[in-house]
Design a protein around this motif. Structure first.
Motif, short mmCIF file in Angstrom:
data_model
loop_
_atom_site.label_atom_id
_atom_site.label_comp_id
_atom_site.label_asym_id
_atom_site.label_seq_id
_atom_site.Cartn_x
_atom_site.Cartn_y
_atom_site.Cartn_z
N ARG A 51 0.84 -1.19 0.00
CA ARG A 51 0.00 0.00 0.00
C ARG A 51 0.88 1.26 0.00
O ARG A 51 1.86 1.33 0.74
N GLY A 52 0.53 2.20 -0.84
CA GLY A 52 1.29 3.43 -0.94
C GLY A 52 2.32 3.42 -2.06
O GLY A 52 2.86 4.47 -2.41
N GLU A 53 2.59 2.24 -2.63
CA GLU A 53 3.56 2.15 -3.73
C GLU A 53 2.85 2.31 -5.07
O GLU A 53 1.66 2.01 -5.21
N LYS A 54 3.63 2.76 -6.07
CA LYS A 54 3.17 2.85 -7.44
C LYS A 54 3.94 1.82 -8.27
O LYS A 54 5.17 1.82 -8.28
N VAL A 55 3.19 0.93 -8.94
CA VAL A 55 3.78 -0.17 -9.69
C VAL A 55 3.33 -0.10 -11.13
O VAL A 55 2.14 0.06 -11.42
N LEU A 56 4.28 -0.24 -12.04
CA LEU A 56 3.99 -0.30 -13.46
C LEU A 56 4.06 -1.76 -13.91
O LEU A 56 5.11 -2.39 -13.82
N ASP A 57 2.94 -2.27 -14.38
CA ASP A 57 2.90 -3.62 -14.96
C ASP A 57 3.00 -3.44 -16.48
O ASP A 57 2.03 -3.12 -17.15
N LEU A 58 4.21 -3.62 -16.98
CA LEU A 58 4.51 -3.31 -18.38
C LEU A 58 4.24 -4.52 -19.27
O LEU A 58 4.52 -5.66 -18.88
N ALA A 59 3.72 -4.26 -20.48
CA ALA A 59 3.30 -5.33 -21.39
C ALA A 59 2.29 -6.22 -20.67
O ALA A 59 2.37 -7.44 -20.71
N ALA A 60 1.34 -5.57 -20.01
CA ALA A 60 0.40 -6.26 -19.13
C ALA A 60 -0.73 -6.96 -19.87
O ALA A 60 -1.50 -7.68 -19.24
N GLY A 61 -0.83 -6.76 -21.18
CA GLY A 61 -1.89 -7.43 -21.92
C GLY A 61 -3.26 -6.97 -21.47
O GLY A 61 -3.58 -5.79 -21.46
N THR A 62 -4.08 -7.92 -21.04
CA THR A 62 -5.44 -7.62 -20.61
C THR A 62 -5.52 -7.20 -19.15
O THR A 62 -6.62 -6.96 -18.64
N GLY A 63 -4.39 -7.14 -18.47
CA GLY A 63 -4.38 -6.67 -17.08
C GLY A 63 -4.63 -7.75 -16.05
O GLY A 63 -4.78 -7.43 -14.86
N VAL A 64 -4.64 -9.02 -16.46
CA VAL A 64 -4.89 -10.09 -15.49
C VAL A 64 -3.80 -10.12 -14.42
O VAL A 64 -4.08 -10.37 -13.24
N SER A 65 -2.56 -9.85 -14.81
CA SER A 65 -1.47 -9.81 -13.83
C SER A 65 -1.56 -8.57 -12.95
O SER A 65 -1.25 -8.63 -11.75
N THR A 66 -2.00 -7.45 -13.52
CA THR A 66 -2.10 -6.20 -12.76
C THR A 66 -3.05 -6.36 -11.59
O THR A 66 -2.79 -5.87 -10.49
N VAL A 67 -4.16 -7.03 -11.82
CA VAL A 67 -5.13 -7.28 -10.76
C VAL A 67 -4.48 -8.06 -9.62
O VAL A 67 -4.68 -7.76 -8.44
N GLU A 68 -3.68 -9.05 -9.98
CA GLU A 68 -3.00 -9.87 -8.97
C GLU A 68 -2.04 -9.03 -8.13
O GLU A 68 -2.00 -9.14 -6.91
N TYR A 69 -1.28 -8.15 -8.79
CA TYR A 69 -0.28 -7.36 -8.08
C TYR A 69 -0.91 -6.29 -7.20
O TYR A 69 -0.30 -5.84 -6.23
N ALA A 70 -2.13 -5.87 -7.53
CA ALA A 70 -2.78 -4.80 -6.78
C ALA A 70 -3.47 -5.29 -5.51
O ALA A 70 -3.97 -4.48 -4.73
N ARG A 71 -3.49 -6.59 -5.30
CA ARG A 71 -4.24 -7.13 -4.15
C ARG A 71 -3.70 -6.62 -2.82
O ARG A 71 -4.45 -6.55 -1.84
N GLY A 72 -2.41 -6.31 -2.75
CA GLY A 72 -1.83 -5.84 -1.50
C GLY A 72 -2.09 -4.37 -1.20
O GLY A 72 -1.65 -3.87 -0.17
N GLY A 73 -2.78 -3.69 -2.10
CA GLY A 73 -3.13 -2.30 -1.86
C GLY A 73 -2.30 -1.29 -2.62
O GLY A 73 -2.56 -0.09 -2.53
N ALA A 74 -1.29 -1.73 -3.38
CA ALA A 74 -0.49 -0.81 -4.19
C ALA A 74 -1.32 -0.29 -5.36
O ALA A 74 -2.27 -0.95 -5.81
N TRP A 75 -0.95 0.91 -5.85
CA TRP A 75 -1.57 1.45 -7.07
C TRP A 75 -0.81 0.87 -8.26
O TRP A 75 0.38 1.14 -8.45
N CYS A 76 -1.48 0.04 -9.04
CA CYS A 76 -0.83 -0.67 -10.14
C CYS A 76 -1.43 -0.25 -11.47
O CYS A 76 -2.65 -0.27 -11.65
N LEU A 77 -0.56 0.11 -12.40
CA LEU A 77 -0.96 0.58 -13.72
C LEU A 77 -0.61 -0.45 -14.77
O LEU A 77 0.55 -0.89 -14.87
N ALA A 78 -1.58 -0.87 -15.57
CA ALA A 78 -1.35 -1.78 -16.68
C ALA A 78 -0.99 -0.98 -17.93
O ALA A 78 -1.73 -0.08 -18.32
N ALA A 79 0.15 -1.31 -18.54
CA ALA A 79 0.58 -0.62 -19.76
C ALA A 79 0.89 -1.65 -20.84
O ALA A 79 1.51 -2.67 -20.56
N ASP A 80 0.45 -1.37 -22.06
CA ASP A 80 0.70 -2.28 -23.18
C ASP A 80 0.62 -1.48 -24.47
O ASP A 80 -0.08 -0.47 -24.53
#
Length: 229
Positions: A51-80
């Motif tokens: 929580r409180g971190e900003k994470v870039l999920d690069l080449a994230a496709g449909t964002g299925v991985s981004t959802v997984e990484y955001a579970r801990g409360g971090a702000w996660c951005l899917a980019a492709d």
């Protein structure tokens, strides 16, 4: 339908992924026999986004991985850079943006961490992309890459190269709207460097504390590194 060549022209790669976007996640699960879910879970643990971190999920496709990484409360951005992939994942509750890994549309030191899952091998210039990624990560920030790799045990390596990749291509041809795309993906796996060589490429792009963890007998490996403080 189109497929990319191993020259990895960005326009060809983007067009290829646009063509398979609607069924990509389903085909991935079929082709990996469900292991893709386990790899995402392990990658999320290694990333340890908080929580409180900003994470870039690069080449994230449909964002299925981004959802997984955001579970801990971090702000996660899917980019492709595939608009088709982003459209296919628009139902997911994560922010998304179109972006080219070699020319990221972000300010210096914008993110606490960047992660790439099973996509680094599709970049036209691996070292240049890793250097550009370092630009947008804060000093001391993290890089986590989950990518196909080379099984270190010779019998497993032989079986994987001779039979498993052919089987994956066969499955892809029966589950995908663009069978030729999965021929490219299998070829790109065979051409990809082993764990140590990729680690050296990462270090050569300016990252430190490079280490890796083999998953599923080394068929896939997670590489972790830090940007110098």
């Amino acid at each position: 339908m189109s497929r990319a060549s191993l020259d990895k022209d960005p326009h060809e790669v983007a067009a290829m992924f646009d063509g398979v976007a609607s069924g990509y996640d389903r085909a991935n699960s079929f082709m990996t026999f469900g292991f893709d879910r386990r790899w995402r879970t392990t990658t999320a643990r290694v990333l340890d986004a908080r929580r409180g971190e900003k994470v870039l999920d690069l080449a994230a496709g449909t964002g299925v991985s981004t959802v997984e990484y955001a579970r801990g409360g971090a702000w996660c951005l899917a980019a492709d850079f595939s608009f088709g992939m982003l459209r296919a994942g628009k139902h997911r509750n994560v922010p998304m943006v179109a972006a080219d890994a070699l020319n990221l549309p972000f300010a210096d030191e914008s993110f606490d961490a960047v992660t790439i899952s099973l996509a680094l091998r599709n970049f036209v210039d691996t070292k240049a992309a890793l250097t550009e990624i370092a630009r947008v990560v804060k000093p001391g920030g993290r890089l986590v890459i989950c990518e196909v790799s080379t099984p270190p045990f010779a019998p497993i390596r032989f079986i994987h190269r001779r039979f498993m990749l052919k089987l994956l291509t066969w499955v892809g041809k029966r589950t995908s709207s663009n069978p030729e795309a999965y021929s490219y993906l299998a070829e790109s796996m065979l051409a990809w460097p082993d764990q140590r060589t990729l680690g050296e490429i990462i270090a050569g792009a300016g990252w430190t504390d490079v280490e890796w963890l083999n998953l599923t007998f080394g068929v896939v490996a997670i590489h972790r590194a830090r940007k110098p403080a």
